[in-house]
Design an enzyme around this catalytic site. Sequence first.
Site, mmCIF file in Angstrom:
data_model
loop_
_atom_site.group_PDB
_atom_site.id
_atom_site.type_symbol
_atom_site.label_atom_id
_atom_site.label_comp_id
_atom_site.label_asym_id
_atom_site.label_seq_id
_atom_site.Cartn_x
_atom_site.Cartn_y
_atom_site.Cartn_z
ATOM 1 N N HIS A 70 0.837 -1.204 0.000
ATOM 2 C CA HIS A 70 0.000 0.000 0.000
ATOM 3 C C HIS A 70 0.875 1.260 0.000
ATOM 4 O O HIS A 70 0.616 2.215 -0.749
ATOM 5 C CB HIS A 70 -0.908 0.028 1.238
ATOM 6 C CG HIS A 70 -2.184 -0.727 1.095
ATOM 7 N ND1 HIS A 70 -2.233 -2.103 1.081
ATOM 8 C CD2 HIS A 70 -3.470 -0.307 0.955
ATOM 9 C CE1 HIS A 70 -3.491 -2.493 0.960
ATOM 10 N NE2 HIS A 70 -4.262 -1.419 0.869
ATOM 11 N N HIS A 81 0.622 -3.027 9.411
ATOM 12 C CA HIS A 81 2.053 -2.918 9.140
ATOM 13 C C HIS A 81 2.742 -2.186 10.274
ATOM 14 O O HIS A 81 2.101 -1.474 11.063
ATOM 15 C CB HIS A 81 2.305 -2.154 7.833
ATOM 16 C CG HIS A 81 1.988 -2.937 6.602
ATOM 17 N ND1 HIS A 81 2.798 -3.952 6.130
ATOM 18 C CD2 HIS A 81 0.940 -2.862 5.744
ATOM 19 C CE1 HIS A 81 2.263 -4.455 5.023
ATOM 20 N NE2 HIS A 81 1.132 -3.821 4.782
#
Length: 529
Positions: A139, A190
């Site tokens: 991302h 993350h």
Amino acid sequence: MGKGAEGQPDAGLRSLNHYQNELPPWRYWPRQKLLPLVRYETPYLAWFQEKIRTPALDSYFAFTANLGTHTFFMVFLPILFWSGYPSLGRGMVHLLASGIFFSGFIKDLLCLPRPLSPPLQRITMSGSAALEYGFPSSHSTNAVSVAVYSLHLLDSPDSTLSPDLTFFLRILTYLYVTSIVLGRLYCGMHGFFDVIVGSALGVLLAVLHYTYDPAIDEYVHSGSAKQVALVILIILTLVRIHPEPADDCPCFDDSLAFAGVTIGAQIAYWHLARANATWDSPHPSTLPRSRFEAISWMQMGLRLAIGVFLVFAWREIMKPFLLRILPPVFRGLEKLGLLLPRRFFTKASQYTKVPAQLKDHDVLPSFSDIPNIITNIRHPRRRAISIGPQSEADAYETLAYREKRRRDSLSSPYRGSPAVDAGNDEGSRSGTTLHKLSRKPSKLDEYEHMMGTGTNAVDVSSESATGMEPFPEFISDERDEEKLFAQIKRPRVRYDVEVVTKLVVYCGIAWISIDGAPVFFEMIGLMPS
């Protein structure tokens, strides 16, 4: 999960032996050097998440995460080609294809897990995101590469936008990239290291793109069919050397899809250059923007609707067709020893046919997925909040961290010491150690204690979630290991023929978007004259 003769988990499930057995030393060594960093930052991520979480932010970051996905860009990119922005479309295709491929390449190369849950809670609207490895963040790579490239175009002397519009688009770009990158931390998907390296990769790809892409385009446009074939061969070689993951991770599927997109794009560029070589503005073999000014809004809407229909129709027809005709071909090639099978893909000799309806991790959704996508857009508060391991990588890391903590406890010189238990100063090596043992546990200590205690993911309903639910009590006995692996979410069974199928389908999608659909628009009178 593999099991031995006694129904017990295979050797390696209780420690890091799994990755030591599955990875060659040159991949295992850097993984072990980076793994402590992933573990070290997890309590800080949990502290950050708890400090700023609200229901509104949960919905915002879960929804905006969709704007950094491969699916979003696969739906959005063709529109650029059909609405008079082919140069921008070409740049985005190259950026995103390289970003997805190389971030997936690194993920499968190092097999680093996501930060542990618990203590983190994972907030997402995608059921497959947690199945991938964590490092680096795709991302972040996508968002940063697009942002850097967009800012470069806005600052270009060739830009014809007004200062006010340029300022607005620049602010929008900063908001976009900040929402995506910060959202990966907020959503517990993350760590800091993941998004920093992912962002750095995005910057690198963007700089390489606007530095060298014109020369590469010129090579494809002016080259012979042999030169284009060489470019395609290089892409296929990169696909072939994509690392085999230690776990059943779907990163390769995304890399494969965008490799197919890149191949189809190169074929379309080369063909357009041959068929319409007179146009060289704003880009070789593309139509100038001025020709689109004569199109009415109704005609533009028809172009978009027909283009989307052509893309989805190609996928809906070609995918089942290839999945039906390829298995016998693959069985024949397998007998001749000509196949190079990938791990976690079932060989054609081991199945009779591929199921008609595959619930898979597709970059481009099918027609049947569209109602659910529209529902999610209309109701952005719908999201899943999960606590506990969700993938094989999560489960192995949970067990490995649990084992590490057990060994650290056994190796502690103060464990069970009567002198320490009685508070005898003579039983300690230093006053500092006694202070650490006796001090009140901090919030970070509490988060660290949660690490490695999960047994399976618990989904909290987003409709009733406040975003501040307490963590449930998890069993920490190692006897629940088999249950842990039995309850995690796994990718579905994948078949060897899907590799070629995905390449062909996504190659066709790119060709239709760039070359095929515009030709069809011209045939039915929707091409500007």
